[in-house]
Design an enzyme around this catalytic site. Structure first.
Site, mmCIF file in Angstrom:
data_model
loop_
_atom_site.group_PDB
_atom_site.id
_atom_site.type_symbol
_atom_site.label_atom_id
_atom_site.label_comp_id
_atom_site.label_asym_id
_atom_site.label_seq_id
_atom_site.Cartn_x
_atom_site.Cartn_y
_atom_site.Cartn_z
ATOM 1 N N ASP A 225 -0.021 -7.485 1.799
ATOM 2 C CA ASP A 225 0.549 -6.135 1.837
ATOM 3 C C ASP A 225 2.082 -6.178 1.855
ATOM 4 O O ASP A 225 2.728 -5.862 2.853
ATOM 5 C CB ASP A 225 0.001 -5.393 3.061
ATOM 6 C CG ASP A 225 0.187 -3.893 2.973
ATOM 7 O OD1 ASP A 225 0.541 -3.408 1.885
ATOM 8 O OD2 ASP A 225 -0.047 -3.212 3.995
ATOM 9 N N HIS B 160 0.819 -1.220 0.000
ATOM 10 C CA HIS B 160 0.000 0.000 0.000
ATOM 11 C C HIS B 160 0.849 1.266 0.000
ATOM 12 O O HIS B 160 0.326 2.377 -0.119
ATOM 13 C CB HIS B 160 -0.992 0.004 1.178
ATOM 14 C CG HIS B 160 -0.411 0.366 2.504
ATOM 15 N ND1 HIS B 160 -0.082 -0.566 3.460
ATOM 16 C CD2 HIS B 160 -0.113 1.569 3.049
ATOM 17 C CE1 HIS B 160 0.392 0.055 4.534
ATOM 18 N NE2 HIS B 160 0.386 1.353 4.308
ATOM 19 N N SER C 238 4.359 3.115 7.940
ATOM 20 C CA SER C 238 4.000 2.036 7.017
ATOM 21 C C SER C 238 5.205 1.532 6.238
ATOM 22 O O SER C 238 6.066 2.303 5.817
ATOM 23 C CB SER C 238 2.956 2.520 6.012
ATOM 24 O OG SER C 238 1.680 2.475 6.547
#
EC number: 3.4.21.-
Length: 258
Positions: free
Chosen positions: A110, A65, A204
């Protein structure tokens, strides 16, 4: 409400980071300058986008992502204000995603593997981190790090990466916390049950390090971050080892676990 940890704060000659869904390390302390040699910054003209992990001189692993157009990768960074002499910048030559990833679920499988346009040289502040050889057990103490938010409810980002220790938790904890969505078996549940330490906005794609290996990739978690009984959810790198090794070996048709 779940947050996918990615960022978008300005760079203004100093770079500002991304969130768990791009989140920052909340509840941590400034990392030692020599303890995050594998930590990578993904950035573009708007600022820091995400973290990542150098796994050899030509490859970086991060969260799927975190993908964005026109980003670059920065190695060997500690302070946003003071350059390390051995900092290096690279462009992505190729990006690889799980071919069986669900397009309608941003955090499904992910993981993104990035081939660099040229090799990175090991140095005082740059070195790869090993892929996992075995899974971490529940209760294991693991390390998180990043330039994410240090206060979950405010846009405050540190000048140097923050680090914290958290624990591997039973998957049941994350499934109870996020009962309204699927917590995949190919993830790790990690945090502090009482809250107070967590990855957060701008973290992230960064690593969850257990026993000196990159066991997890920061993916998503509760919002605001660091709440009691709302741990972080991390892509379980061990489950993708075969895919990663196959891609690196040149088998670009390799598939990921279901």
């Amino acid at each position: 409400m779940v947050l996918i940890r990615v960022l978008a704060n300005l760079l203004i000659l100093q770079l500002s980071y991304a969130q768990k869904s791009s989140e920052l390390v909340f509840g941590g302390r400034p990392c030692n300058i020599n303890e995050h040699r594998s930590l990578v910054v993904l950035f573009n003209s708007s600022g820091f986008l995400c973290g990542g992990t150098l796994i050899n001189q030509d490859w970086v692993v991060t969260a799927a992502h975190c993908d964005s157009e026109n980003f670059q990768l920065l190695f060997g960074v500690h302070s946003k204000k003071i350059l390390n002499e051995d900092e290096q910048t690279r462009d992505p030559k190729e990006k690889f995603f799980c071919p069986n990833r669900k397009n309608d679920d941003e955090v499904d499988k992910d993981i993104m593997l990035i081939k660099l346009d040229s090799s990175v040289s090991n140095s005082t502040h740059i070195a790869p981190l090993s892929l996992p050889s075995s899974p971490p057990s529940v209760g294991s103490v693991c390390r998180i790090m990043g330039w994410g938010k240090t206060i979950p409810t405010k846009e405050i980002y540190p000048d140097v990466p923050h680090c914290a220790n958290i624990n591997i938790l039973d998957h049941a904890v994350c499934r109870a916390a996020y009962s309204w969505r699927t917590v995949a078996n190919t993830t790790l549940c990690a945090g502090i049950l009482q809250g107070g330490k967590d990855t957060c906005h701008a973290d992230s794609g960064g690593p969850l390090i257990c026993n000196g290996q990159v066991q997890g990739i920061v993916s998503w978690g509760g919002h605001p971050c660091g709440q009691p009984r709302e741990p972080g959810v991390y892509t379980k790198v061990l489950d993708y080892n075969d895919w990663v090794q196959s891609i690196i070996a040149g088998n670009t048709e390799a598939t990921c676990p279901p």
